[in-house]
Design a protein around this motif. Sequence first.
Motif, mmCIF file in Angstrom:
data_model
loop_
_atom_site.group_PDB
_atom_site.id
_atom_site.type_symbol
_atom_site.label_atom_id
_atom_site.label_comp_id
_atom_site.label_asym_id
_atom_site.label_seq_id
_atom_site.Cartn_x
_atom_site.Cartn_y
_atom_site.Cartn_z
ATOM 1 N N GLU A 1 0.814 -1.191 0.000
ATOM 2 C CA GLU A 1 0.000 0.000 0.000
ATOM 3 C C GLU A 1 0.862 1.261 0.000
ATOM 4 O O GLU A 1 1.978 1.263 0.510
ATOM 5 C CB GLU A 1 -0.918 0.022 1.224
ATOM 6 C CG GLU A 1 -2.031 -1.011 1.168
ATOM 7 C CD GLU A 1 -2.915 -0.922 2.384
ATOM 8 O OE1 GLU A 1 -2.570 -0.153 3.292
ATOM 9 O OE2 GLU A 1 -3.950 -1.617 2.424
ATOM 10 N N VAL A 2 0.280 2.351 -0.582
ATOM 11 C CA VAL A 2 0.964 3.629 -0.566
ATOM 12 C C VAL A 2 0.915 4.210 0.847
ATOM 13 O O VAL A 2 -0.104 4.147 1.520
ATOM 14 C CB VAL A 2 0.282 4.608 -1.552
ATOM 15 C CG1 VAL A 2 0.958 5.977 -1.502
ATOM 16 C CG2 VAL A 2 0.316 4.042 -2.962
ATOM 17 N N ARG A 3 2.047 4.729 1.287
ATOM 18 C CA ARG A 3 2.072 5.380 2.608
ATOM 19 C C ARG A 3 1.546 6.799 2.452
ATOM 20 O O ARG A 3 2.136 7.616 1.749
ATOM 21 C CB ARG A 3 3.486 5.405 3.186
ATOM 22 C CG ARG A 3 3.968 4.042 3.672
ATOM 23 C CD ARG A 3 5.290 4.180 4.385
ATOM 24 N NE ARG A 3 5.213 5.090 5.513
ATOM 25 C CZ ARG A 3 4.813 4.739 6.731
ATOM 26 N NH1 ARG A 3 4.439 3.485 6.968
ATOM 27 N NH2 ARG A 3 4.778 5.622 7.702
ATOM 28 N N TYR A 4 0.408 7.072 3.102
ATOM 29 C CA TYR A 4 -0.212 8.378 2.968
ATOM 30 C C TYR A 4 0.316 9.319 4.049
ATOM 31 O O TYR A 4 0.554 8.916 5.195
ATOM 32 C CB TYR A 4 -1.729 8.250 3.087
ATOM 33 C CG TYR A 4 -2.321 7.332 2.045
ATOM 34 C CD1 TYR A 4 -2.122 7.564 0.692
ATOM 35 C CD2 TYR A 4 -3.086 6.221 2.423
ATOM 36 C CE1 TYR A 4 -2.655 6.720 -0.267
ATOM 37 C CE2 TYR A 4 -3.620 5.373 1.463
ATOM 38 C CZ TYR A 4 -3.405 5.629 0.126
ATOM 39 O OH TYR A 4 -3.929 4.796 -0.819
ATOM 40 N N ASP A 5 0.466 10.572 3.675
ATOM 41 C CA ASP A 5 0.952 11.574 4.620
ATOM 42 C C ASP A 5 -0.182 12.190 5.435
ATOM 43 O O ASP A 5 0.044 12.702 6.522
ATOM 44 C CB ASP A 5 1.692 12.682 3.867
ATOM 45 C CG ASP A 5 2.946 12.153 3.178
ATOM 46 O OD1 ASP A 5 3.713 11.432 3.827
ATOM 47 O OD2 ASP A 5 3.143 12.461 1.984
ATOM 48 N N ALA A 6 -1.386 12.170 4.898
ATOM 49 C CA ALA A 6 -2.533 12.753 5.603
ATOM 50 C C ALA A 6 -3.816 12.208 5.001
ATOM 51 O O ALA A 6 -3.815 11.682 3.886
ATOM 52 C CB ALA A 6 -2.505 14.277 5.506
ATOM 53 N N SER A 7 -4.883 12.347 5.753
ATOM 54 C CA SER A 7 -6.196 11.911 5.293
ATOM 55 C C SER A 7 -7.214 12.994 5.619
ATOM 56 O O SER A 7 -7.005 13.828 6.508
ATOM 57 C CB SER A 7 -6.603 10.594 5.966
ATOM 58 O OG SER A 7 -5.714 9.552 5.604
ATOM 59 N N GLY A 8 -8.322 12.967 4.883
ATOM 60 C CA GLY A 8 -9.344 13.969 5.138
ATOM 61 C C GLY A 8 -10.634 13.645 4.421
ATOM 62 O O GLY A 8 -10.803 12.551 3.866
ATOM 63 N N LYS B 1 -0.481 14.747 -4.251
ATOM 64 C CA LYS B 1 -1.263 13.694 -4.894
ATOM 65 C C LYS B 1 -2.374 13.272 -3.945
ATOM 66 O O LYS B 1 -2.149 13.083 -2.748
ATOM 67 C CB LYS B 1 -0.375 12.501 -5.230
ATOM 68 C CG LYS B 1 0.637 12.776 -6.339
ATOM 69 C CD LYS B 1 1.461 11.535 -6.635
ATOM 70 C CE LYS B 1 2.473 11.785 -7.762
ATOM 71 N NZ LYS B 1 3.302 10.582 -8.037
ATOM 72 N N VAL B 2 -3.564 13.128 -4.486
ATOM 73 C CA VAL B 2 -4.721 12.773 -3.675
ATOM 74 C C VAL B 2 -5.288 11.454 -4.187
ATOM 75 O O VAL B 2 -5.572 11.320 -5.385
ATOM 76 C CB VAL B 2 -5.801 13.874 -3.727
ATOM 77 C CG1 VAL B 2 -7.009 13.471 -2.897
ATOM 78 C CG2 VAL B 2 -5.229 15.197 -3.221
ATOM 79 N N TYR B 3 -5.453 10.509 -3.275
ATOM 80 C CA TYR B 3 -5.973 9.191 -3.632
ATOM 81 C C TYR B 3 -7.389 9.038 -3.093
ATOM 82 O O TYR B 3 -7.695 9.453 -1.971
ATOM 83 C CB TYR B 3 -5.077 8.089 -3.047
ATOM 84 C CG TYR B 3 -3.712 8.019 -3.701
ATOM 85 C CD1 TYR B 3 -3.466 7.139 -4.749
ATOM 86 C CD2 TYR B 3 -2.674 8.840 -3.265
ATOM 87 C CE1 TYR B 3 -2.211 7.068 -5.350
ATOM 88 C CE2 TYR B 3 -1.422 8.777 -3.858
ATOM 89 C CZ TYR B 3 -1.206 7.893 -4.904
ATOM 90 O OH TYR B 3 0.039 7.834 -5.505
ATOM 91 N N VAL B 4 -8.236 8.455 -3.917
ATOM 92 C CA VAL B 4 -9.636 8.214 -3.561
ATOM 93 C C VAL B 4 -9.905 6.725 -3.672
ATOM 94 O O VAL B 4 -9.427 6.070 -4.617
ATOM 95 C CB VAL B 4 -10.590 9.003 -4.483
ATOM 96 C CG1 VAL B 4 -12.042 8.732 -4.116
ATOM 97 C CG2 VAL B 4 -10.299 10.488 -4.413
ATOM 98 N N TYR C 1 -13.807 10.119 1.547
ATOM 99 C CA TYR C 1 -12.506 10.257 2.176
ATOM 100 C C TYR C 1 -11.427 10.311 1.100
ATOM 101 O O TYR C 1 -11.558 9.695 0.029
ATOM 102 C CB TYR C 1 -12.233 9.085 3.122
ATOM 103 C CG TYR C 1 -13.016 9.162 4.416
ATOM 104 C CD1 TYR C 1 -12.494 9.820 5.519
ATOM 105 C CD2 TYR C 1 -14.287 8.612 4.517
ATOM 106 C CE1 TYR C 1 -13.205 9.906 6.699
ATOM 107 C CE2 TYR C 1 -15.017 8.694 5.691
ATOM 108 C CZ TYR C 1 -14.465 9.339 6.782
ATOM 109 O OH TYR C 1 -15.174 9.427 7.944
ATOM 110 N N GLY C 2 -10.373 11.041 1.399
ATOM 111 C CA GLY C 2 -9.243 11.122 0.504
ATOM 112 C C GLY C 2 -7.941 11.042 1.285
ATOM 113 O O GLY C 2 -7.872 11.474 2.438
ATOM 114 N N ASP C 3 -6.936 10.464 0.658
ATOM 115 C CA ASP C 3 -5.610 10.336 1.273
ATOM 116 C C ASP C 3 -4.606 11.142 0.458
ATOM 117 O O ASP C 3 -4.688 11.215 -0.765
ATOM 118 C CB ASP C 3 -5.179 8.881 1.338
ATOM 119 C CG ASP C 3 -6.147 8.031 2.149
ATOM 120 O OD1 ASP C 3 -6.355 8.380 3.323
ATOM 121 O OD2 ASP C 3 -6.702 7.062 1.612
#
Length: 295
Positions: free
Chosen positions: A22-29, A233-236, A289-291
């Motif tokens: 999995e991609v390591r996300y720096d933040a979520s929201g 970069k934003v992941y959904v 939600y987005g990462d």
Amino acid sequence: MKRNAYIFLTMALVAASCNTDEVRYDASGVFEATEVVVSAKTQGEILTVLPDEGDEVAQGDTIAVIDSRQLQLQRRGLQSNREATRLRSLDESKQIASLRSQIDNAKREQARFTQLLKAKAATQKQVDDITYQISTLEAQLQALTDQVKSQNSSLAQQSDGIESQIGVVDVQMSDATISAPLSGTVLQRYVEPGEYAVPGRAIVKIADLREMTLRAYVTADQYNSLKIGQKVKVYVDGVDKPFAGTVNWIAQKAEFTPKTIQTKDERANLVYAVKIDVPNDGTIKIGMYGDVVFE
């Protein structure tokens, strides 16, 4: 029992293997958008509601129409009152014409008797009487002029007041046609034709979904390296390709991590809110939600 333990162990190993990819996300929201509730500004029966939920509207498009027939009748009545008021206005020149003519005649007589007095063909009393008559007529002329001006001024004020009332009705009639204040998507429709509108009653809710805002939270270490305009970069969930985002706002004060974003242990940490603009192709919905991965 051994078979169940074996299955559980296998699932745990598979999950652990997946997590390493999995991609390591720096933040979520959570994604949000600027939502505008369009409300009625006047009262009356709702004749038409044009858009349905999910429809796209452009700024200035008509959303709903409220019955304004009573306002139209009220406007006609005010127009009639205004015209009647104007007709009561007096023509000053016509009102004082008779007195002005009498004064002119009296002055000619005064001049004639003055000449006769010099020739001893008239008496001083005759001249004084005409002089007194002229002063009396001039006083009447001044009084009549003041009266006409006063009445016309009062009528002008009444006419201005009626004109202001017509202006108010015009605004109300304009408000009977409700227009979209922005271009966007109709999220909710609150009324149907035939219902009664009052000022402040919600008609529809609109949001511009072409660009979404992701409100995410970062730690103090991440906060120090962030800047306005930074690309991310934003992941959904469910979308393989990340969206390009831009940081457009960074909070100046720290806050406790929202419960919906982090685990219970992480909630005790202080974080900073950031807002990230993300162009939307229709995939992103409000509340998703987005990462984030910072570049």
